[in-house]
Scaffold this active site. Structure first.
Site, PDB file in Angstrom:
ATOM      1  N   LEU A  34       1.095  -1.076  -0.242  1.00 36.79           N
ATOM      2  CA  LEU A  34       0.574  -0.039   0.220  1.00 36.79           C
ATOM      3  C   LEU A  34       0.708   1.168   0.224  1.00 36.79           C
ATOM      4  O   LEU A  34       0.867   2.181   0.904  1.00 36.79           O
ATOM      5  CB  LEU A  34      -0.603  -0.148   1.385  1.00 36.79           C
ATOM      6  N   SER A 122       6.071  -7.494 -17.032  1.00 32.44           N
ATOM      7  CA  SER A 122       6.926  -6.775 -18.055  1.00 32.44           C
ATOM      8  C   SER A 122       5.905  -5.630 -18.377  1.00 32.44           C
ATOM      9  O   SER A 122       4.880  -5.136 -18.445  1.00 32.44           O
ATOM     10  CB  SER A 122       7.277  -7.609 -19.178  1.00 32.44           C
ATOM     11  N   TYR A 183      14.062   2.600 -14.256  1.00 26.82           N
ATOM     12  CA  TYR A 183      12.816   1.721 -14.425  1.00 26.82           C
ATOM     13  C   TYR A 183      12.351   0.842 -15.787  1.00 26.82           C
ATOM     14  O   TYR A 183      12.145   0.132 -15.045  1.00 26.82           O
ATOM     15  CB  TYR A 183      11.904   3.418 -14.653  1.00 26.82           C
ATOM     16  N   GLY A 313      14.319  10.147 -22.131  1.00 27.61           N
ATOM     17  CA  GLY A 313      14.255   8.675 -21.728  1.00 27.61           C
ATOM     18  C   GLY A 313      13.104   8.579 -22.437  1.00 27.61           C
ATOM     19  O   GLY A 313      12.825   6.947 -21.854  1.00 27.61           O
TER      20      GLY A 313
HETATM   21  C1  UD1 Z   1       3.966   4.091 -20.410  1.00 24.79           C
HETATM   22  C2  UD1 Z   1       4.149   3.642 -18.307  1.00 24.79           C
HETATM   23  C3  UD1 Z   1       5.252   2.820 -18.073  1.00 24.79           C
HETATM   24  C4  UD1 Z   1       4.725   1.380 -18.065  1.00 24.79           C
HETATM   25  C5  UD1 Z   1       4.749   1.791 -20.085  1.00 24.79           C
HETATM   26  C6  UD1 Z   1       4.290   0.755 -20.852  1.00 24.79           C
HETATM   27  C7  UD1 Z   1       4.186   5.527 -16.874  1.00 24.79           C
HETATM   28  C8  UD1 Z   1       4.954   6.758 -16.214  1.00 24.79           C
HETATM   29  N1  UD1 Z   1       4.496   4.937 -17.425  1.00 24.79           N
HETATM   30  O1  UD1 Z   1       5.541   4.423 -20.067  1.00 24.79           O
HETATM   31  O2  UD1 Z   1       6.110   2.412 -16.670  1.00 24.79           O
HETATM   32  O3  UD1 Z   1       5.638   0.350 -18.327  1.00 24.79           O
HETATM   33  O4  UD1 Z   1       3.339   3.268 -20.430  1.00 24.79           O
HETATM   34  O5  UD1 Z   1       2.482  -0.109 -20.486  1.00 24.79           O
HETATM   35  O6  UD1 Z   1       2.734   5.350 -16.957  1.00 24.79           O
HETATM   36  N2  UD1 Z   1       3.157  12.704 -22.303  1.00 24.79           N
HETATM   37  C9  UD1 Z   1       2.847  14.405 -22.215  1.00 24.79           C
HETATM   38  N3  UD1 Z   1       2.311  14.885 -20.892  1.00 24.79           N
HETATM   39  C10 UD1 Z   1       2.176  14.059 -19.901  1.00 24.79           C
HETATM   40  C11 UD1 Z   1       2.398  13.289 -19.405  1.00 24.79           C
HETATM   41  C12 UD1 Z   1       2.967  12.386 -20.547  1.00 24.79           C
HETATM   42  O7  UD1 Z   1       2.603  14.532 -23.566  1.00 24.79           O
HETATM   43  O8  UD1 Z   1       1.586  14.766 -18.673  1.00 24.79           O
HETATM   44  C13 UD1 Z   1       3.353  12.119 -23.238  1.00 24.79           C
HETATM   45  C14 UD1 Z   1       4.901  11.627 -22.976  1.00 24.79           C
HETATM   46  O9  UD1 Z   1       5.966  12.169 -22.675  1.00 24.79           O
HETATM   47  C15 UD1 Z   1       4.966  10.348 -23.506  1.00 24.79           C
HETATM   48  C16 UD1 Z   1       3.597   9.899 -23.382  1.00 24.79           C
HETATM   49  O10 UD1 Z   1       2.895  11.132 -23.134  1.00 24.79           O
HETATM   50  O11 UD1 Z   1       5.476  10.542 -24.755  1.00 24.79           O
HETATM   51  C17 UD1 Z   1       2.992   8.398 -22.672  1.00 24.79           C
HETATM   52  O12 UD1 Z   1       3.818   8.775 -21.694  1.00 24.79           O
HETATM   53  P1  UD1 Z   1       3.950   7.680 -20.206  1.00 24.79           P
HETATM   54  O13 UD1 Z   1       1.873   7.881 -19.774  1.00 24.79           O
HETATM   55  O14 UD1 Z   1       5.021   8.876 -19.125  1.00 24.79           O
HETATM   56  O15 UD1 Z   1       3.977   6.615 -20.806  1.00 24.79           O
HETATM   57  P2  UD1 Z   1       5.093   5.893 -21.167  1.00 24.79           P
HETATM   58  O16 UD1 Z   1       6.575   6.211 -20.906  1.00 24.79           O
HETATM   59  O17 UD1 Z   1       4.927   5.408 -22.680  1.00 24.79           O
END
Ligand code: UD1
Length: 371
Positions: A34, A122, A183, A313
């Site tokens: 939690l 994964s 991560y 990243g």
């Molecule tokens: C996500 C997950 C990761 C997971 C993967 C596969 C998160 C933080 N990351 O990675 O754990 O393993 O999917 O399911 O949940 N973005 C914006 N504005 C924001 C937030 C994000 O533009 O406020 C963009 C980011 O730059 C990126 C995309 O949205 O290009 C997706 O971001 P995010 O949801 O964080 O996921 P991933 O990094 O793809």
């Protein structure tokens, strides 16, 4: 029906999986610490009272050993999520995700009298960049985008062999793994540890590589949650979604109900043992389009703010190749995206999340991780 253990069973994917396993008649035990970052109010109200909760840390061998007693199948969903946060909490992410999985596996090997299979969560983050096609060189695997290109706001990947433009194509499981954050490294390690231990000891193991999962129960107050939840929370708070880069980056959004179904199939499917399997839809949406669809579904008249900034990243595009999931699991995503996003929007509008995304962005900017 045998007893099953869901690690991280109080979390987003875990709790939906718990519900489905209970509905299928299993005795379900949950191991969850939690963690306040995901569970501000302690035990979430959506965690079924029919599940037995062992509140303990994955890194505590004795508690994990107790949680495994009499268990036939483990669904390992526990872990910390957040590429950006992992860039500075490096030890914690490796310790929880890779170290915690190592503890679970050692204890699992001691529980072989009843334990048959471990299905581990994964992620597509293990790939880093997905697969791309170059007109000249066919399918290629670009590495992490160069800092100089990102600083010059050149967002798209180029062919690593000739430097020409490439287009994203579905990423198969044998695509090279180039994780781009601690991560992502911790998820790759967790997956490889699980499959390697399974192979060496004859324990049935499966690694499901989730694409971008979304749906009700995402931890809305956790600023490191996925983009669909972050955008919904901002929109409901009357703030424009902040879109990184130019908003044309594409993701394969998979609804949590589909991820749950893939897990249930992975419980018994014979052809899946020892394999990583993508769990996605094979269809992508751009981040900007996602912001527009969510605003429309929430009935909020707010355009996304395209920031032309980037998070260290972040990958550009990733779309699942869904053939292995179909062939070895008999899995195909079913949730229609429009309907499922509406469902997410409806759920978010009934919640009262504290929007911490601005603080999270500030924490990353302070460290030079958003530029
Ligand atoms: C996500 C997950 C990761 C997971 C993967 C596969 C998160 C933080 N990351 O990675 O754990 O393993 O999917 O399911 O949940 N973005 C914006 N504005 C924001 C937030 C994000 O533009 O406020 C963009 C980011 O730059 C990126 C995309 O949205 O290009 C997706 O971001 P995010 O949801 O964080 O996921 P991933 O990094 O793809």
């Amino acid at each position: 029906m045998g007893r099953v253990l869901v690690t991280g069973g109080a979390g987003f994917v875990g709790s939906h999986l718990v519900d489905a396993l209970l509905a299928a008649g299993h005795a379900v035990r949950v191991l969850d610490n939690l963690d306040p970052q995901a569970h501000e109010g302690g035990r979430p109200r959506f965690l079924s009272p029919e599940a037995e909760l062992v509140e303990a840390d994955l890194r505590a061998p004795a508690a994990v050993g107790r949680a495994l007693r009499g268990v036939e199948v483990v669904f390992h969903q526990a872990g910390m999520v957040g590429n950006g946060q992992s860039m500075y909490e490096i030890h914690r992410y490796i310790d929880v995700n890779a170290g915690g999985t190592a503890v679970l596996l050692e204890e699992a090997l001691r529980a072989r009298d009843t334990l048959r299979r471990v299905v581990t969560a994964s992620s597509m983050v293990v790939y880093g960049e997905g697969a791309y096609r170059c007109a000249e060189h066919g399918v290629v695997a670009p590495g992490l985008r160069r800092r100089a290109d990102l600083d010059a706001r050149r967002w798209e990947n180029r062919c690593p062999r000739c430097g020409e433009a490439v287009e994203p194509v579905p990423t198969p499981e044998d695509h090279p793994l180039h994780p781009t954050s601690p991560y992502a490294i911790s998820k790759r390690d967790g997956e490889e540890l699980t499959l390697t231990a399974g192979h060496a000891h004859g324990l049935e193991t499966v690694a499901l590589r989730y694409l971008n999962v979304y749906g009700p129960r995402q931890a809305l107050s956790n600023p490191y949650t996925g983009v669909a939840a972050i955008f919904s929370t901002r929109l409901l708070g009357g703030r424009r979604p902040l879109v990184f880069e130019d908003g044309r980056q594409r993701r394969d959004l998979v609804h949590v109900s589909d991820v749950v179904r893939a897990n249930l199939l992975a419980m018994d499917a014979p052809g899946v043992i020892g394999l990583p399997v993508n769990v996605g839809t094979g269809v992508s949406i751009s981040v900007r389009e996602l912001a527009l669809v969510l605003a429309a579904e929430l009935g909020v008249d707010l355009e996304p703010e395209v920031t032309q900034r980037f998070r260290a990243g972040d990958i550009r595009h990733c779309i699942a190749d869904v053939r292995r999931a179909r062939d070895v699991l008999g899995f195909e995503a079913r949730a229609g995206r429009a309907e499922a996003l509406r469902d997410l929007a409806r759920w978010v509008s009934c919640e009262t999340p504290v929007d911490r995304s601005a603080a999270a962005v500030a924490a990353l900017r302070e460290r030079g991780l958003i530029r």
